[in-house]
Write an enzyme that holds these catalytic residues in place. Structure first.
Site, PDB file in Angstrom:
ATOM      1  CG  HIS A  33      -1.593  22.455 -30.025  1.00  0.00           C
ATOM      2  ND1 HIS A  33      -0.912  23.650 -30.000  1.00  0.00           N
ATOM      3  CD2 HIS A  33      -0.981  21.665 -29.115  1.00  0.00           C
ATOM      4  CE1 HIS A  33       0.082  23.576 -29.124  1.00  0.00           C
ATOM      5  NE2 HIS A  33       0.063  22.381 -28.564  1.00  0.00           N
ATOM      6  CB  THR A  34      -8.576  21.508 -31.495  1.00  0.00           C
ATOM      7  OG1 THR A  34      -8.703  21.318 -30.082  1.00  0.00           O
ATOM      8  CG2 THR A  34      -8.113  20.229 -32.137  1.00  0.00           C
ATOM      9  CG  ASP A  35      -7.368  26.455 -27.956  1.00  0.00           C
ATOM     10  OD1 ASP A  35      -6.396  26.283 -28.718  1.00  0.00           O
ATOM     11  OD2 ASP A  35      -7.238  26.885 -26.782  1.00  0.00           O
ATOM     12  N   GLY A 119       4.240  26.201 -15.127  1.00  0.00           N
ATOM     13  CA  GLY A 119       4.928  25.569 -16.244  1.00  0.00           C
ATOM     14  C   GLY A 119       4.633  24.086 -16.373  1.00  0.00           C
ATOM     15  CG  ASP A 169      -5.381  27.053 -21.348  1.00  0.00           C
ATOM     16  OD1 ASP A 169      -5.827  25.971 -21.779  1.00  0.00           O
ATOM     17  OD2 ASP A 169      -4.220  27.436 -21.553  1.00  0.00           O
TER      18      ASP A 169
HETATM   19  C1  GLA Z   1      -2.158  26.131 -24.227  1.00  0.00           C
HETATM   20  C2  GLA Z   1      -3.018  27.279 -24.748  1.00  0.00           C
HETATM   21  C3  GLA Z   1      -4.405  26.773 -25.129  1.00  0.00           C
HETATM   22  C4  GLA Z   1      -4.327  25.565 -26.054  1.00  0.00           C
HETATM   23  C5  GLA Z   1      -3.355  24.529 -25.506  1.00  0.00           C
HETATM   24  C6  GLA Z   1      -3.134  23.406 -26.469  1.00  0.00           C
HETATM   25  O1  GLA Z   1      -2.652  25.644 -23.024  1.00  0.00           O
HETATM   26  O2  GLA Z   1      -3.132  28.282 -23.774  1.00  0.00           O
HETATM   27  O3  GLA Z   1      -5.158  27.819 -25.709  1.00  0.00           O
HETATM   28  O4  GLA Z   1      -3.985  25.957 -27.349  1.00  0.00           O
HETATM   29  O5  GLA Z   1      -2.106  25.090 -25.178  1.00  0.00           O
HETATM   30  O6  GLA Z   1      -4.311  22.696 -26.657  1.00  0.00           O
END
Ligand code: GLA
Length: 389
Positions: A33-35, A119, A169
């Site tokens: 959750h840093t991106d 999922g 991702d």
């Molecule tokens: C999902 C989102 C990513 C990232 C992660 C948490 O995978 O697609 O962009 O935010 O959650 O790190």
């Protein structure tokens, strides 16, 4: 073997030879959750992949066949829009992005399928988006570079899947290198590779079996909470453009105006960015114990401050902790379900798998699915040699 089944299916259905592309899923060592906060992430592409067989069909139709579930979807190119068939959206979203960039996408046929569990937090959707974007880029000689393809996949996810994801991702699926994790700075988009000693350490995934659906989950809410935090921090600190720029001292000073929930969300992000930096230093000195401790700390932050874990993920981390050979464990990906990532000494992996399976079964009365990961290269054309294994 899907890498041979998919092209064969294509040939059978459409009667001509396809281009074959492979697109991997990803793990993320640390930096969750840093991106979307302009921060740091440390993912890698893994040997769980989507295989695409694809070719231009000389019509104005997009014809799609999903190998699993054996489903067909077709649409004319003039009429590409979000539909109720979720798997088709990931593909149509990519077509729409190309169209929005002025590309006259011609009719094409595509059969795809793979072994990335859906999922499970391994980014099957990013693999689908990036694989198709890469394949069309090849077929149409568009000349887009990998970063442009990653951004295109991300935009498709935003507009057709409804998840306001960051770039991690798609970046990992396209930029993976065998045996290495990649640190992406989501502010500057600079990146660097760090070796992961796979001979001595394994990354084992434990699937909680709780399927996460990020669009309907609090994922987008977390994004909003972070944006709210930034807006409040900017009043006294105008140079804070994102949580990447914030410090713990600034957060502490603004705590009363932020409110407890937003304060906790922000604190987690600021601390997690620090952990990514520390993990990179530890990887360079091969201090895997330190990496493991950072994984545990990351999990605690995701659970207590960011509130994106769930009881099953917490249980899996608790079951892994202090088991012989386990250096660290944490929930991985967006959260609300999916997998835990476990850093395990190679010599202890089979005991780990056996022990976790038994303890999970005893607690939940159901089987625990686990995957051993291998770090591989990013999206590519599948060579013949890979197809006839
Ligand atoms: C999902 C989102 C990513 C990232 C992660 C948490 O995978 O697609 O962009 O935010 O959650 O790190």
């Amino acid at each position: 073997m899907l890498s041979t089944t998919i092209p064969a299916l294509f040939q059978q259905r459409f009667g001509y030879a396809p281009l074959v592309v492979r697109a991997p899923g990803r793990i993320n060592l640390i930096g969750e959750h840093t991106d979307y906060n302009n921060g740091l992430v440390l993912p890698a592409a893994i040997a769980k992949e989507i295989i695409f067989a694809i070719g231009l069909n000389g019509t104005a139709l997009v014809r799609l066949l999903a190998h699993d579930p054996n489903e067909w979807y077709e649409v004319t190119l003039a009429n590409v829009q979000p539909v109720s068939v979720q798997w088709a959206n990931y593909l149509l979203g990519v077509v729409a992005q190309l169209q929005q960039r002025g590309v006259e996408v011609p009719g094409f046929d595509c059969v795809f399928g793979g072994d990335i569990p859906m999922g499970a937090g391994l980014s099957s959707s990013a693999a689908v988006e990036c694989g198709l974007a890469f394949a069309l880029n090849e077929l149409l000689s568009l000349g887009l570079d990998r970063l442009a393809l990653a951004k295109l996949g991300q935009a498709a996810e935003h507009q057709y899947a409804g998840v306001q994801c960051g770039l991690m991702d798609q970046f990992a699926s396209l930029f993976g290198q065998p045996g290495q994790v990649v640190r992406l700075d989501c502010r500057s988009l600079d990146y660097a590779y760090f070796p992961f000693d796979a001979a001595r350490y394994h990354l084992v995934l434990c699937n909680s079996g709780v399927k996460h659906a990020l669009a309907s989950s609090a994922y987008n809410t977390r994004r909003q909470e972070c944006a709210e935090g930034v807006a409040i921090l900017q009043r006294p600190y105008p140079t804070v453009a994102s949580l990447r720029d914030a410090t713990l001292a600034q957060l502490a000073a603004c705590r009363p105006t932020l409110g407890e929930v937003v304060y906790q969300r922000c604190r987690y992000v600021v601390e997690e960015n620090e952990r990514v930096k520390q993990a990179c230093t530890a990887l360079m000195t091969n201090d895997m114990n330190a990496v493991g401790q950072l994984l545990y700390a990351s999990h605690a932050g995701l659970r207590d401050d960011y509130a994106v874990s769930c009881p099953e993920l917490d249980k899996l981390v608790a079951l892994a902790t202090d088991r012989p050979g386990v250096l660290g464990a944490r929930m991985m990906g967006g959260g609300f379900g999916g997998c835990t990532l476990n850093l395990v000494e190679a010599a202890h992996v089979s005991n780990f798998i056996e022990g976790m399976a038994a303890d999970f079964l005893a607690f939940y009365q159901r089987e625990l699915e686990m995957y051993q990961t291998t770090i591989v290269g990013g999206v590519s054309v599948a060579r013949q040699a890979e197809l006839v294994q």
